[in-house]
Motif scaffolding. Structure first.
Motif, PDB file in Angstrom:
ATOM      1  N   GLN A 479     -18.408  28.064 -23.232  1.00  8.44           N
ATOM      2  CA  GLN A 479     -17.633  29.076 -22.143  1.00  8.44           C
ATOM      3  C   GLN A 479     -18.658  30.357 -22.293  1.00  8.44           C
ATOM      4  N   PRO A 480     -19.244  30.531 -22.981  1.00  3.23           N
ATOM      5  CA  PRO A 480     -20.554  31.750 -22.536  1.00  3.23           C
ATOM      6  C   PRO A 480     -21.151  31.495 -21.654  1.00  3.23           C
ATOM      7  N   LEU A 481     -21.404  30.256 -20.826  1.00  2.46           N
ATOM      8  CA  LEU A 481     -22.023  30.319 -19.603  1.00  2.46           C
ATOM      9  C   LEU A 481     -20.974  30.078 -18.792  1.00  2.46           C
ATOM     10  N   VAL A 482     -19.425  29.801 -18.748  1.00  4.26           N
ATOM     11  CA  VAL A 482     -18.691  29.744 -18.110  1.00  4.26           C
ATOM     12  C   VAL A 482     -18.339  31.271 -17.801  1.00  4.26           C
ATOM     13  N   GLU A 483     -18.542  31.890 -18.798  1.00  5.45           N
ATOM     14  CA  GLU A 483     -18.653  33.418 -18.845  1.00  5.45           C
ATOM     15  C   GLU A 483     -19.018  34.531 -17.529  1.00  5.45           C
ATOM     16  N   ASN A 484     -20.804  33.662 -17.622  1.00  8.64           N
ATOM     17  CA  ASN A 484     -21.711  34.564 -17.507  1.00  8.64           C
ATOM     18  C   ASN A 484     -21.510  34.638 -15.648  1.00  8.64           C
ATOM     19  N   LYS A 505     -25.062  12.217 -17.499  1.00  6.16           N
ATOM     20  CA  LYS A 505     -26.395  11.613 -18.538  1.00  6.16           C
ATOM     21  C   LYS A 505     -26.869  11.430 -17.888  1.00  6.16           C
ATOM     22  N   GLU A 506     -28.239  12.031 -17.970  1.00  8.17           N
ATOM     23  CA  GLU A 506     -29.713  11.500 -17.429  1.00  8.17           C
ATOM     24  C   GLU A 506     -30.721  10.953 -18.714  1.00  8.17           C
ATOM     25  N   HIS A 507     -32.002  10.579 -18.273  1.00  7.20           N
ATOM     26  CA  HIS A 507     -33.167  10.579 -19.331  1.00  7.20           C
ATOM     27  C   HIS A 507     -32.520   9.882 -20.837  1.00  7.20           C
ATOM     28  N   ASN A 508     -31.444   9.321 -21.361  1.00  3.73           N
ATOM     29  CA  ASN A 508     -30.615   9.958 -22.664  1.00  3.73           C
ATOM     30  C   ASN A 508     -30.808  11.387 -23.449  1.00  3.73           C
ATOM     31  N   GLU A 509     -30.057  11.866 -21.915  1.00  6.95           N
ATOM     32  CA  GLU A 509     -29.888  13.410 -22.563  1.00  6.95           C
ATOM     33  C   GLU A 509     -28.433  13.688 -21.528  1.00  6.95           C
ATOM     34  N   LEU A 510     -27.795  14.619 -21.891  1.00  2.00           N
ATOM     35  CA  LEU A 510     -26.366  15.221 -21.822  1.00  2.00           C
ATOM     36  C   LEU A 510     -26.859  16.677 -20.839  1.00  2.00           C
ATOM     37  N   ARG A 511     -26.429  16.432 -19.411  1.00  2.00           N
ATOM     38  CA  ARG A 511     -26.971  17.404 -18.729  1.00  2.00           C
ATOM     39  C   ARG A 511     -25.450  17.651 -18.615  1.00  2.00           C
ATOM     40  N   ILE A 512     -25.142  19.445 -18.355  1.00  2.00           N
ATOM     41  CA  ILE A 512     -23.746  20.404 -17.915  1.00  2.00           C
ATOM     42  C   ILE A 512     -24.714  21.571 -17.192  1.00  2.00           C
ATOM     43  N   GLU A 513     -23.976  21.117 -15.687  1.00  2.00           N
ATOM     44  CA  GLU A 513     -24.725  22.348 -14.639  1.00  2.00           C
ATOM     45  C   GLU A 513     -22.869  22.576 -14.688  1.00  2.00           C
ATOM     46  N   MET A 544     -21.746  36.328 -28.438  1.00  2.08           N
ATOM     47  CA  MET A 544     -22.904  35.635 -27.903  1.00  2.08           C
ATOM     48  C   MET A 544     -22.584  34.985 -25.719  1.00  2.08           C
ATOM     49  N   GLY A 545     -24.326  35.230 -25.355  1.00  3.26           N
ATOM     50  CA  GLY A 545     -23.986  34.962 -24.352  1.00  3.26           C
ATOM     51  C   GLY A 545     -25.636  33.840 -23.849  1.00  3.26           C
ATOM     52  N   VAL A 546     -26.657  33.693 -22.626  1.00  5.73           N
ATOM     53  CA  VAL A 546     -27.303  32.204 -22.662  1.00  5.73           C
ATOM     54  C   VAL A 546     -28.190  32.441 -23.259  1.00  5.73           C
ATOM     55  N   ARG A 547     -28.623  33.609 -24.244  1.00 10.56           N
ATOM     56  CA  ARG A 547     -30.131  33.187 -24.678  1.00 10.56           C
ATOM     57  C   ARG A 547     -29.390  32.702 -25.882  1.00 10.56           C
ATOM     58  N   ASN A 548     -27.880  33.328 -26.263  1.00  9.00           N
ATOM     59  CA  ASN A 548     -27.370  32.717 -27.694  1.00  9.00           C
ATOM     60  C   ASN A 548     -27.803  30.995 -27.734  1.00  9.00           C
ATOM     61  N   SER A 567     -31.113  30.779  -9.543  1.00  3.70           N
ATOM     62  CA  SER A 567     -30.616  31.225  -8.860  1.00  3.70           C
ATOM     63  C   SER A 567     -31.118  31.538  -7.715  1.00  3.70           C
ATOM     64  N   GLU A 568     -30.574  32.467  -6.349  1.00  2.00           N
ATOM     65  CA  GLU A 568     -30.575  33.291  -5.162  1.00  2.00           C
ATOM     66  C   GLU A 568     -29.544  34.588  -4.703  1.00  2.00           C
ATOM     67  N   PRO A 569     -30.188  35.050  -4.992  1.00  5.59           N
ATOM     68  CA  PRO A 569     -29.692  36.271  -4.218  1.00  5.59           C
ATOM     69  C   PRO A 569     -28.566  36.164  -3.269  1.00  5.59           C
ATOM     70  N   ASP A 570     -26.756  36.685  -3.218  1.00  4.88           N
ATOM     71  CA  ASP A 570     -26.197  36.134  -2.377  1.00  4.88           C
ATOM     72  C   ASP A 570     -26.068  35.046  -2.166  1.00  4.88           C
ATOM     73  N   SER A 571     -26.362  34.156  -2.897  1.00  4.81           N
ATOM     74  CA  SER A 571     -26.209  32.177  -2.493  1.00  4.81           C
ATOM     75  C   SER A 571     -25.483  31.936  -3.767  1.00  4.81           C
ATOM     76  N   TYR A 572     -26.299  31.619  -4.888  1.00  2.99           N
ATOM     77  CA  TYR A 572     -25.438  31.039  -5.526  1.00  2.99           C
ATOM     78  C   TYR A 572     -26.308  30.894  -7.085  1.00  2.99           C
ATOM     79  N   THR A 573     -25.445  31.099  -8.145  1.00  2.28           N
ATOM     80  CA  THR A 573     -26.318  30.611  -9.252  1.00  2.28           C
ATOM     81  C   THR A 573     -25.942  29.140 -10.017  1.00  2.28           C
ATOM     82  N   MET A 574     -26.993  28.150 -10.350  1.00  2.00           N
ATOM     83  CA  MET A 574     -26.793  27.386 -11.702  1.00  2.00           C
ATOM     84  C   MET A 574     -27.782  26.920 -12.863  1.00  2.00           C
ATOM     85  N   VAL A 575     -26.724  27.728 -13.824  1.00  2.00           N
ATOM     86  CA  VAL A 575     -27.231  26.722 -15.140  1.00  2.00           C
ATOM     87  C   VAL A 575     -26.475  25.449 -15.458  1.00  2.00           C
TER      88      VAL A 575
END
Length: 592
Positions: A479-484, A505-513, A544-548, A567-575
Motif C-alpha cells: 500500500q505505501p508504494l501505491v500511495e507514493n 515469481k523469479e529465482h524463487n523470489e516473490l517480485r512485485i512491480e 509508513m513509507g518506502v523507507r519503512n 525512475s526517469e523524470p517526466d517518463s515513469y517510475t517503477m518500484v
C-alpha cells in the motif's frame, strides 16, 4: 591509653566487634605482608634486570666499537692487498741494500704511513713478503725473522679473508692480517697491530666497583682481563666453555660467592665477553629498601589495628541502636524513637534506608484505597480503548446505510473502502497476511483516492498465477508504494495516469512491480525516500513509507531483499519489491 579502656573496646570473641577486629587484623596482616613481599621481589628482579640490561648494553657497545675499528682495519687490508705498487714491489728482484730497494722501501712506508695517519689505535702496519722482503711503519721493530713465528703461520693459515691473532708478552697487542696474492699465487701478508691500551679503554666496563670483565678468544686466551681479579683463569675459561655460543645472564656460585654472569659472543671475531657482577654488591640497595618496607609495614599495621578498634566499636554501637529500632517497628509501632543515627557510613545509610522504608510503609498503607481507585479507572480506560474501534466501525456503517437510503453510491463506496482499510490497520494485529488480503487493502485505498482527486486512477493488477495470492507477505507492504505512486506520480501528471501492479515469481523470489507513467523522480528524490530526515516529505499514510517497507524487509530477511526504485523524470517510475517466497498453498508448487 589505659588498659581498662582497651579491655572495654575489645569485646568477647563471639561479638560482632571482636569478629570485625580479628578479621580486619588478619586481612591487614596478610595484605601488608603480601604487598611488601611482592614489592620487594619486584624491585629485586627489576634491579637485577636493569643490571643485566646495563651490562649487556655496555658489552654490546664495546663489541660494536671494536667491530667498527676492525672493519676499518679490514678495509685497510683490502686497500693494501689490491695496491699494484705493493704487489709489484714484493715481486721485484731487487735486493738489500741497493738504491732500488731503498726507493721501494720509501714508497711502501709512505703508503703505509698515509693509511694509518690519524688512527691512533693502530700501532704498526707491515707488508711481509714470503721472499724475505719486510716493510713496516710503527713499533715494535720487524724483520724477516717474523716469517718463522707462530703468529705468521697462524695468519697465513687463516688469512684468506681476515685473520686475528692475540700477541702476548712484551708487545701485548691484537694483530689482524690478510694474504697477498699475485696471479693467484701467495706472495706475502699485510698486517696491522691494534695496541693494547685501545682494547683496555673499550672493555673498561664496570657496573659495580667489584665487578670483573674478561674477553676470551676461541683458543681460550685472554684478550682482556681486569688488573685486580679474584677469579682464576681456569674458572673463567671453564665457565666460558659452558656458556659458549649463548647470549644472556645466569647466576653462578663461585668460591661460595654468588655472581651474575653475563656473556656475549662477537659475531665478527668470535671472541666471548664474560662479565662477573657480585650479587651482594648488586643487591645492596634492595636490602636497604627491604628494611624500609618492613618498617613501614609494621607502622601501617599498628595504625590499622588501632583504627580497627575505633571503627569496630562505633559500628557496633550503631548496629545495636538500629536493631532496637527494628524491634520497635516489628511490634507494630510505626513511630521511630527520637534517637537518630547520624553517621555517614554504611550503618548510617542503612538507618536512612530503614527510616525511608518505614515512611514508605506508612504511605503505602494510607494509599491502598487510592491505588485501588486508580486501578479501576485504568481498567475502565482499557475497556474504553477496546470500544473505540468498534464505535468507529459502527459509525462508518451508519454513514454507509444512510448513503444507501439517500441514493448516494459514491459515499457508500468510500465508506466501505474506508471500513475495510481501517479493519486491516486497526483490527488485524498480525504482522503477516496473504497477498490477496494486501491487494484488497490496496484496492480500498485506491477507491478512496480516486474521489479525493476527482479524476479516474487506472490501476491494473497482474498476477502471474492464482497460487501467488496465498503467499504470506508483510502487512501494509504494498500500500505505501501505491500511495507514493499516486501522491507523487499520478496526481500531478498532466495526462491520464495509469498504474500497473505486476506480481510474479523469479529465482524463487516473490517480485512485485509498481509502475506509473507519472512525472517521475530525480536521483535526489529517490535517495530522499530512503533517508531518515527527508522521508516524511514523501509519505502520508500512517507514517509508513518506502523507507519503512524497505527496512522492515531487510531487517527480517536481509540482503538482497527489499525495495528498489527506478525512475526517469517526466517518463515513469517503477518500484520493485524483492521478497522471499514464503510457504503457501500447494497451488504455488503446482503452477510454479
Amino acid at each position: 591509653m589505659k588498659l581498662t579502656s582497651v579491655r572495654k573496646w575489645i569485646s568477647p570473641a563471639g561479638s560482632i566487634q571482636g569478629k570485625i577486629f580479628v578479621a580486619f587484623s588478619l586481612v591487614t596482616l596478610i595484605g601488608i605482608s603480601a604487598v611488601t613481599s611482592i614489592v620487594y621481589l619486584y624491585m629485586r628482579e627489576t634491579v637485577k634486570n636493569n643490571a643485566i640490561t646495563s651490562v649487556m648494553e655496555s658489552i654490546r657497545q664495546a663489541d660494536e666499537s671494536l667491530n667498527i675499528r676492525l672493519e676499518e682495519v679490514s678495509r685497510l687490508n683490502t686497500v693494501v692487498a689490491t695496491n699494484k705498487t705493493v704487489l709489484d714491489t714484493l715481486e721485484s728482484k731487487t735486493e738489500e741494500p741497493s738504491y732500488e730497494w731503498f726507493q721501494e722501501q720509501k714508497r711502501i712506508e709512505e703508503f703505509l704511513s698515509a693509511l694509518i695517519a690519524y688512527k691512533p689505535y693502530i700501532s704498526r702496519a707491515a707488508v711481509i713478503g714470503l721472499n724475505g722482503k719486510v716493510f713496516f711503519v710503527g713499533a715494535p721493530w720487524l724483520d724477516k725473522t717474523v716469517l718463522h713465528t707462530p703468529m705468521m703461520e697462524d695468519l697465513l693459515q687463516n688469512g684468506s679473508g681476515h685473520a686475528y691473532f692475540h700477541q702476548t708478552g712484551f708487545n701485548n697487542s691484537i694483530v689482524t692480517g690478510r694474504e697477498l696474492r699475485y696471479n693467484r699465487q701467495l706472495i706475502g701478508l699485510v698486517m696491522f697491530d691494534l695496541n693494547d691500551e685501545f682494547i683496555k679503554r673499550i672493555y673498561d666496563v664496570k657496573p659495580t666497583s667489584d665487578s670483573m670483565l674478561y674477553v676470551v678468544d676461541r683458543k681460550n686466551e685472554f684478550i682482556y682481563e681486569p688488573q685486580s681479579s679474584v677469579l682464576k683463569k681456569e674458572q673463567v675459561t671453564q665457565l666460558n666453555q659452558e656458556l659458549s655460543g649463548t647470549h644472556g645472564a645466569v647466576e653462578k656460585v663461585i668460591d661460595q660467592k654468588s655472581y651474575l654472569v653475563v656473556t656475549r659472543e662477537s659475531d665478527s671475531t668470535g671472541w666471548s665477553t664474560v662479565a662477573f657482577v657480585p650479587m651482594k654488591s648488586l643487591l645492596t640497595e634492595t636490602a636497604r629498601i627491604r628494611n624500609v618496607l618492613a618498617t613501614v609495614a609494621i607502622i601501617v599495621f599498628m595504625i590499622i589495628v588501632i583504627g580497627t578498634l575505633q571503627v569496630s566499636s562505633r559500628i557496633t554501637r550503631n548496629i545495636r541502636r538500629l536493631r532496637s529500632m527494628m524491634m520497635h517497628v516489628m511490634e507494630g509501632n510505626m513511630t521511630l524513637p527520637a534517637v537518630e543515627i547520624r553517621s555517614k557510613d554504611e550503618i548510617g545509610q542503612l538507618y536512612q534506608v530503614f527510616k525511608s522504608m518505614v515512611d514508605e510503609l506508612k504511605r503505602l498503607l494510607e494509599g491502598i484505597v487510592a491505588t485501588e481507585k486508580e486501578k479501576r479507572e485504568a481498567e475502565l480506560a482499557v475497556l474504553q480503548a477496546q470500544i473505540r474501534p468498534h464505535f468507529l466501525y459502527n459509525t462508518l456503517n451508519t454513514v454507509k446505510y444512510l448513503a444507501k437510503l439517500n441514493g448516494v453510491p459514491n459515499i457508500v463506496e468510500v465508506s466501505e473502502s474506508l471500513i475495510e482499510l481501517m479493519r486491516g490497520v486497526l483490527g488485524n494485529t498480525n504482522e503477516f497476511l496473504t497477498l490477496q488480503e494486501e491487494l484488497q487493502y490496496v484496492r480500498s485505498y485506491v477507491t478512496i483516492e480516486k474521489y479525493k482527486y476527482v479524476k479516474p486512477i487506472l490501476v491494473n493488477i497482474e498476477v502471474e498465477h492464482e497460487g501467488l495470492l496465498q503467499v504470506s507477505v508483510l502487512k501494509l507492504m504494498l500500500q505505501p508504494l501505491v500511495e507514493n505512486a499516486i501522491v507523487h506520480g499520478l496526481s500531478s501528471a498532466e495526462h491520464e495516469g495509469v498504474m500497473r501492479v505486476r506480481i510474479y515469481k523469479e529465482h524463487n523470489e516473490l517480485r512485485i512491480e509498481v509502475r506509473d507513467n507519472g512525472k517521475g523522480m530525480s536521483q535526489e528524490q529517490i535517495d530522499a525516500l530512503f533517508e531518515v530526515n527527508k522521508v516524511q516529505a514523501y509519505t502520508r499514510f500512517s507514517g509508513m513509507g518506502v523507507r519503512n517497507v524497505h527496512e522492515r524487509i531487510v531487517r527480517l530477511f536481509g540482503e538482497p531483499y527489499g525495495v528498489f526504485v527506478y525512475s526517469e523524470p517526466d517518463s515513469y517510475t517503477m518500484v520493485l519489491i524483492r521478497f522471499p517466497l514464503l510457504p503457501g498453498t500447494d497451488a504455488i508448487h503446482q503452477e510454479g
